[in-house]
Motif scaffolding. Sequence first.
Motif: not given
Length: 701
Positions: A289, A392-394, A397-398, A401, A404
């Motif tokens: 992440a 979910a994507r890094a 989205h965040s 960790d 995510l």
Amino acid sequence: MVSVFGESTRLLLPTDDFRMLFQTHPSPMWLYDPLTYRFLVVNDAAVALYGYSQKAYKRLTVLDIRPASERQRMMDAVAKRNDVDRAERWTHLKADGTALDVITYGREVHYQGRQAILAVVQDRTEVIAARQKVSETQTLLDSIIENLPVAVFVKDIEENGRYVLYNAACGSIFGTPSETVVTGSDGMVFSERQTRQFRQQDDCALATSGTVNFEETIEDPSGGKRILRTAKRVLPTRKGKRPRYVLGISQDVTEEREAEARLAYMAMHDSLTGLANRAYFSDHIRRAALAATMEAPVALLYLDIDHFKTINDSKGHAAGDALLCQVGDRLLSNIRQSDLVARLGGDEFAIVLQLQDGRTAEEVADRLLSALRVPFDIDGIAEHVTCSIGIARAPEHSTDDDGLMRDADLALYAAKEGGRSTFRLYRPEMRREAERRHEMKLALHHALAEGQFELYYQPICEIDGPVLAGFEALIRWNHPERGLVAPIDFIPIAEETGLIVPIGEWAMNEACWTASRWPAHLRIAVNLSVSQFRDAGLLDMVRQAIESSGLAPERLEIEITESVFLTDVGQSLPLLRAMKALGLRIAIDDFGTGYSSLSYLRSFAFDKIKLDRSFVSCIETDAGSLAIIRAVAGIGSGFNATTLAEGVETEEQLQALRREGFGEVQGYLLGRPLPLGETEAIILASTPGRQSAPLRLSATT
């Protein structure tokens, strides 16, 4: 040995001076007759050493203080004067039989007019014992060093690192016998590279007064790899002298390191599937992440097997374990080597994707779902399963960790809510919904503690008349800010969080207490959810409610939905039978909308079948609904169960149900759910010979 008597070969002994010197001399001495071997005179030191008294010596000969094996030798020595004017080693015996190792020196003398031999004795027992001890100690030390399980060696640095000590363990570890190495150097045994490395270690040891430690992988003459932990230090020297010898102790830690590696692998991998475990995944996703960029994004996929518990319960844990292993294998076969598959526990898996070359997480998720729809071979039986995936994507989205993992979990929840066997990509509104559910959960805890729940009661009527037969208890939430909250808005969250158990207990106690004060012909119906059926204390709770309230058991109706039979039937049916044994009535609610099989009607004798309102609403226009209504009426008659139709809103519907033979009805035509006070008024109005004053009923909290 130095004699105190000079060099003369014949001594004439003076009386007084000789006696004084002889008697007090610290060395044991005696004069004996060479013809009879008898002691003539013995000094005090001899008395003390041998333990014989002066009186005893007068009865003894010099042969008596010797072992039998030495006596002939003594007689030969006396005859030939072999022990005269020379030191001779003998074994003597003390009075207690203890052997003494001595050296004697003899001189011929004249004593009282006759020939005699003067013997001077030196006791060598302690000296020899000390030397023997030193020898034994040295042998022991040599044996210890030779048999130590660790390699011990000493090198002479002044002689180009020549080995002066190289024990057996060295030979075992390095693969070379000690006899071929001692007096040799490293170059005779090891490669040039290894020799240079050892010389550097020796130099480090010489440069410090302490111990230096190394751990290294070496190659023995056969080409094998071994891991050694070695400590080296310089042996102390006399002050002012240069260090010369280096002591080394090496331990083969190959197996230890291999065991540590196995333990490390086990600590980071799932023992069942061999996949990465939660610990491995947590470290990996943290780094992934942080490293993710818009050009090289990372996707986290959370995957659950739908209804895995059903497989475990029906097929057994061994079959469940086999399925988990096969799912893990399929996941691995459908991702790249740069990706990660981990089993987090139970039927939960995580996949970390490196999204490059235009690959999308949605495409991978779709491929995984397709691969997992192919039947699994479990003990020769084709088992069909489906899975749900949250994505979910890094950094989209965040960027960390925790965020995510939270987002992927929310997406997985949405996939399950969306019907399962699908995937969902995280959206911000999912988090808002999760926050709403969390706030609702906290509010429900508060509501239960503060007594904010209230029961409403909807009339149930016998269709002939219609005549009031009882009420269904329906829970409402009097929120201090939101007002009256409908069950559809909070019951799902109560079931999800487990709060349905204490809320349901409150509702059961409240309903029983209230109904116990109604006329005896009125029944009370209380709904029990699937979640409550999973609670081991459900039966005791119901029993306690009727006993503490005093309500007759036959006046309490327990309503369940058909979905109860989707849970553990082995638990549900015995529980229903136990409730019926208490005298309760059991009703099947929302009939026709849930579990498709009717086999449970044969497994359990329900007292009432409640037809779902969706069929009643179309009774006048839909022939299919009318046919189902007739069928349900027939089922009820065949199983001797009361049939009740929900959702009756028109007179026409009521008449149609009467014609089809239904026994009871419920709906807005007959009465909406009402609070306790208005319910009491209905009861009072419907009670024959009612009093002029209303019944005084109040609810407990």
